[in-house]
Scaffold this motif. Structure first.
Motif, mmCIF file in Angstrom:
data_model
loop_
_atom_site.group_PDB
_atom_site.id
_atom_site.type_symbol
_atom_site.label_atom_id
_atom_site.label_comp_id
_atom_site.label_asym_id
_atom_site.label_seq_id
_atom_site.Cartn_x
_atom_site.Cartn_y
_atom_site.Cartn_z
ATOM 1 N N LYS A 197 0.826 -1.209 0.000
ATOM 2 C CA LYS A 197 0.000 0.000 0.000
ATOM 3 C C LYS A 197 0.860 1.260 0.000
ATOM 4 O O LYS A 197 0.508 2.273 -0.609
ATOM 5 N N LYS A 198 2.035 1.169 0.669
ATOM 6 C CA LYS A 198 2.942 2.304 0.678
ATOM 7 C C LYS A 198 3.495 2.570 -0.716
ATOM 8 O O LYS A 198 3.663 3.735 -1.127
ATOM 9 N N ASP A 199 3.785 1.500 -1.475
ATOM 10 C CA ASP A 199 4.262 1.677 -2.851
ATOM 11 C C ASP A 199 3.198 2.345 -3.721
ATOM 12 O O ASP A 199 3.505 3.194 -4.567
ATOM 13 N N LEU A 200 1.917 1.959 -3.482
ATOM 14 C CA LEU A 200 0.845 2.593 -4.249
ATOM 15 C C LEU A 200 0.720 4.074 -3.919
ATOM 16 O O LEU A 200 0.439 4.904 -4.800
ATOM 17 N N GLU A 201 0.935 4.429 -2.643
ATOM 18 C CA GLU A 201 0.890 5.846 -2.268
ATOM 19 C C GLU A 201 2.012 6.620 -2.931
ATOM 20 O O GLU A 201 1.817 7.762 -3.383
ATOM 21 N N HIS A 239 -6.144 5.053 -5.804
ATOM 22 C CA HIS A 239 -7.529 5.029 -6.308
ATOM 23 C C HIS A 239 -7.836 3.754 -7.087
ATOM 24 O O HIS A 239 -9.005 3.489 -7.393
ATOM 25 N N LEU A 240 -6.799 2.954 -7.398
ATOM 26 C CA LEU A 240 -7.028 1.697 -8.138
ATOM 27 C C LEU A 240 -7.337 0.522 -7.224
ATOM 28 O O LEU A 240 -7.586 -0.588 -7.715
ATOM 29 N N ILE A 241 -7.303 0.754 -5.897
ATOM 30 C CA ILE A 241 -7.608 -0.341 -4.960
ATOM 31 C C ILE A 241 -9.082 -0.724 -5.114
ATOM 32 O O ILE A 241 -9.981 0.115 -5.037
ATOM 33 N N LEU A 265 -5.682 -4.188 -9.766
ATOM 34 C CA LEU A 265 -4.958 -4.649 -8.582
ATOM 35 C C LEU A 265 -5.617 -5.907 -8.055
ATOM 36 O O LEU A 265 -6.849 -5.961 -7.877
ATOM 37 N N ARG A 266 -4.797 -6.915 -7.789
ATOM 38 C CA ARG A 266 -5.282 -8.186 -7.240
ATOM 39 C C ARG A 266 -4.723 -8.335 -5.833
ATOM 40 O O ARG A 266 -3.510 -8.404 -5.648
ATOM 41 N N ALA A 267 -5.626 -8.333 -4.848
ATOM 42 C CA ALA A 267 -5.199 -8.386 -3.439
ATOM 43 C C ALA A 267 -4.514 -9.714 -3.147
ATOM 44 O O ALA A 267 -4.987 -10.790 -3.537
ATOM 45 N N TYR A 268 -3.367 -9.627 -2.453
ATOM 46 C CA TYR A 268 -2.624 -10.839 -2.079
ATOM 47 C C TYR A 268 -1.797 -10.533 -0.830
ATOM 48 O O TYR A 268 -0.964 -9.610 -0.836
ATOM 49 N N MET A 269 -2.052 -11.290 0.241
ATOM 50 C CA MET A 269 -1.337 -11.139 1.509
ATOM 51 C C MET A 269 -1.390 -9.676 1.980
ATOM 52 O O MET A 269 -2.480 -9.133 2.146
ATOM 53 N N HIS A 270 -0.239 -9.025 2.185
ATOM 54 C CA HIS A 270 -0.210 -7.677 2.722
ATOM 55 C C HIS A 270 -0.080 -6.614 1.625
ATOM 56 O O HIS A 270 0.268 -5.473 1.907
ATOM 57 N N GLY A 271 -0.362 -7.003 0.376
ATOM 58 C CA GLY A 271 -0.225 -6.057 -0.722
ATOM 59 C C GLY A 271 -1.104 -6.436 -1.895
ATOM 60 O O GLY A 271 -2.185 -7.033 -1.748
ATOM 61 N N PHE A 272 -0.636 -6.104 -3.100
ATOM 62 C CA PHE A 272 -1.406 -6.316 -4.319
ATOM 63 C C PHE A 272 -0.465 -6.733 -5.445
ATOM 64 O O PHE A 272 0.727 -6.426 -5.430
ATOM 65 N N PHE A 273 -1.053 -7.443 -6.435
ATOM 66 C CA PHE A 273 -0.368 -7.756 -7.677
ATOM 67 C C PHE A 273 -0.909 -6.821 -8.763
ATOM 68 O O PHE A 273 -2.126 -6.664 -8.911
ATOM 69 N N MET A 274 -0.014 -6.238 -9.523
ATOM 70 C CA MET A 274 -0.409 -5.380 -10.642
ATOM 71 C C MET A 274 0.431 -5.744 -11.856
ATOM 72 O O MET A 274 1.507 -6.333 -11.744
#
Length: 588
Positions: free
Chosen positions: A278-282, A288-290, A295-304
């Motif tokens: 989430k910090k990388d997305l910030e 806004h893509l969450i 974005l595909r949610a996985y563990m403590h982050g996302f796959f893009m």
């Protein structure tokens, strides 16, 4: 083992593992049920091989390299005897209680343990014999010779019943050998199968192990796939090959580990995706893509998508490639610097002391004559002294009197060290200015020459003392001039309300009184009447002190006395008025 392990075997019940090694020669017994060392026994000489005659460790026979045969019982050493020639291997024939010894001789020596004597040896056609084994099913005795043959003997008739030329059959047109194959290993497996090993490695390979150190002996744990090796190193090797059999009972967890390794669960591979938090997305401005399909949610982050990630990163930081290129160039430069002469990194505080310690360490390493003494820790690398080279409060003051008197010869050495220090600082500055280190010869450390002559040392001490005296004289003269030029002005002080002013004469008198002895002070106190001395009934002295009252305390006591008298007078006058009033009311 302390140095080397020579042989290793397992007892028939599988509970004990025995190994021999050196130095000093010894045997160690390990209990697999307790996973600990059972016992250790030291021996007179190194062991060539040994055999466990009982199911446990209660009966052991050792073949030593000095032709001795040593018998051990459960309690320890039992008996020792000797064979005519140096032995290399031996086997035990259980039906007849005979020990068969082979070695640097054509004869196979037989020792009967029931009768306690040697029997007639078996005469072979070989010059020497390397190994031997006895089949546990029918009792056939086989020995391997240096000529590459295997001779089989019947212990009942003491006649040779078979001869196999393994060296001739192992050499084919495709094989390349440098010497004649000799028999180096021999083992029966069942009634009809026998395995033969040669010094040239002729045979079919099932698998191979390549330990870091040379092997002296190999033992297969019974009915399992575990291999135990004796190596040219203190630690013995343990290998587990599941294809050969299951794990032993005392380490059955190995089977579970291998089963987990064999399982190949299906896993999703995201080669074209980038994992971001989430910090990388910030940082990229993509919060806004969450929740969107990007974005595909996985563990403590996302796959893009990796392509989307690179596009956005390039837009956010257009100079990322240049930074990456500079980092790579810097890494290459550092790799080349590592192959060149390294500059000495000196601390910010106490540079001369650090340089002195480095020179002393280099002199110790260069010296050819070294004593076997316990190595002391280096102050520069010791965490206990790192503050001394970081905190400026620990800077050594070389201009102080203590330093110059304790180090009279440091001036000559420090000049050379300061010169070297300046050279090192110039090199560091040059390195910071340029990207690459300038080639050239490094500043060699000049050898610090100091005189051991006592006379020179005394002269240097006297010289330093004269310099210190001159400096002190100059300082006194400067202070005297400052005192003469200074004009003293009167200073006035205000006394607080309620305090009594005491002259300076009283303080001087009090100071003189404090400098006198206790006896003189007691006499003065007795004269003033504040001290009375009297004798007691038991013969001792009794001192009674009366505290002095100050003028302020006396005035305060007098005022309190007058106040009490005034209150008494007012009470009396009030009492007379009350009595007169009562008498007037009764009259009316």
């Amino acid at each position: 083992m302390p140095t080397v392990c020579t042989t290793i075997k397992v007892s028939k019940d599988g509970q004990y593992i025995l190994a021999t090694g050196t130095y000093k020669p010894r045997v160690r017994c390990y209990d697999t049920y307790q996973l600990s060392l059972k016992f250790e026994r030291c021996l007179d000489s190194e062991v060539v091989t040994f055999e466990i005659l009982s199911d446990d460790y209660s009966k052991i026979v050792f073949l030593h390299n000095d032709r001795y045969i040593e018998f051990h019982s459960q309690s320890g050493f039992y008996y020792k005897t000797r064979i005519p020639k140096f032995g290399r291997d031996f086997s035990y024939h259980y039906p007849s209680c005979d020990l068969y010894f082979v070695g640097a001789s054509s004869e196979v020596y037989r020792l009967n343990l029931e009768q306690g004597r040697y029997l007639n040896p078996l005469q072979t056609d070989a010059a020497e014999n390397n190994v031997c084994d006895i089949n546990s099913v029918h009792g056939l005795f086989a020995t391997g010779t240096i000529e590459g043959r295997v001779e089989c003997w019947d212990p009942r008739t003491r006649n040779r019943v078979g001869l196999l030329d393994c060296a001739l059959n192992s050499v084919t047109a495709d094989s390349e050998i440098n010497s004649l194959p000799t028999i180096s290993a021999l083992k029966f497996n069942g009634a009809l199968t026998m395995a033969v090993g040669t010094t040239t490695g002729q045979g079919k390979i099932f698998t191979s192990l390549e330990p870091e150190h040379d092997l002296n002996d190999v033992c297969l744990y019974p009915n399992s796939g575990m291999l135990l090796t004796a190596n040219e190193t203190p630690k013995m090797g343990i290998y587990y090959i599941p294809v050969l059999g299951p794990a032993p009972r005392w380490c059955s967890f190995l089977d579970n580990l291998t089963e987990e390794l064999e399982e190949n669960p299906e896993s999703t591979v995201y080669d074209d995706y980038k994992f971001v938090t989430k910090k990388d997305l910030e940082n990229l401005g993509l919060t806004h893509l969450i929740g969107s399909p990007f974005l595909r949610a996985y563990m403590h982050g996302f796959f893009m998508d990796i392509r989307l990630y690179h596009k956005v990163k390039l837009m956010v930081n257009p100079f990322a490639y240049e930074e990456y290129r500079k980092d790579k160039i810097r890494q290459k430069i550092e790799e080349t610097r590592a192959q060149r002469v390294q500059l000495k990194k000196l601390p910010k505080v106490n540079k001369e002391l650090a340089l002195k310690l480095i020179e002393e360490e280099e002199e110790k390493q260069k010296s050819t004559w070294k004593k076997k003494v316990k190595s002391l820790p280096n102050i520069l690398t010791d965490d206990r002294f790192k503050v001394m080279f970081e905190n400026p409060d620990f800077q050594v003051d070389e201009e102080s009197e203590e330093f110059r008197l304790l180090n009279p010869l440091v001036s000559k050495i420090s000049e050379k060290r300061k010169k070297k220090l300046r050279l090192l600082e110039q090199q560091e500055l040059r390195e910071k200015e340029e990207e690459e280190e300038p080639e050239g010869k490094p500043s060699d450390a000049e050898s610090s020459e100091s005189s051991d002559d006592e006379k020179a040392w005394v002269e240097e001490v006297r010289k330093q003392r004269r310099l210190l005296q001159q400096e002190e004289k100059v300082k006194r003269q400067e202070r005297l001039k400052e005192d003469q030029q200074t004009v003293l002005k009167p200073q006035f002080y205000e006394i607080k309300a309620g305090e009594e002013f005491r002259s300076f004469k009283d303080s001087a008198t009090k100071q003189k009184l404090m400098n006198k002895t206790l006896e003189d002070r007691l006499k003065i106190e007795a004269k003033n009447g504040t001290l009375s001395v009297s004798d007691t009934t038991v013969g001792s002295k009794q001192l009674t002190f009366t505290l002095k009252r100050s003028e302020q305390q006396k005035k305060q006591q007098e005022a309190e006395k007058l106040h009490r008298q005034e209150r008494k007078r007012l009470r009396r006058s009030a009492g007379h008025l009350k009595s007169r009033h009562k008498r007037g009311r009764s009259f009316h």
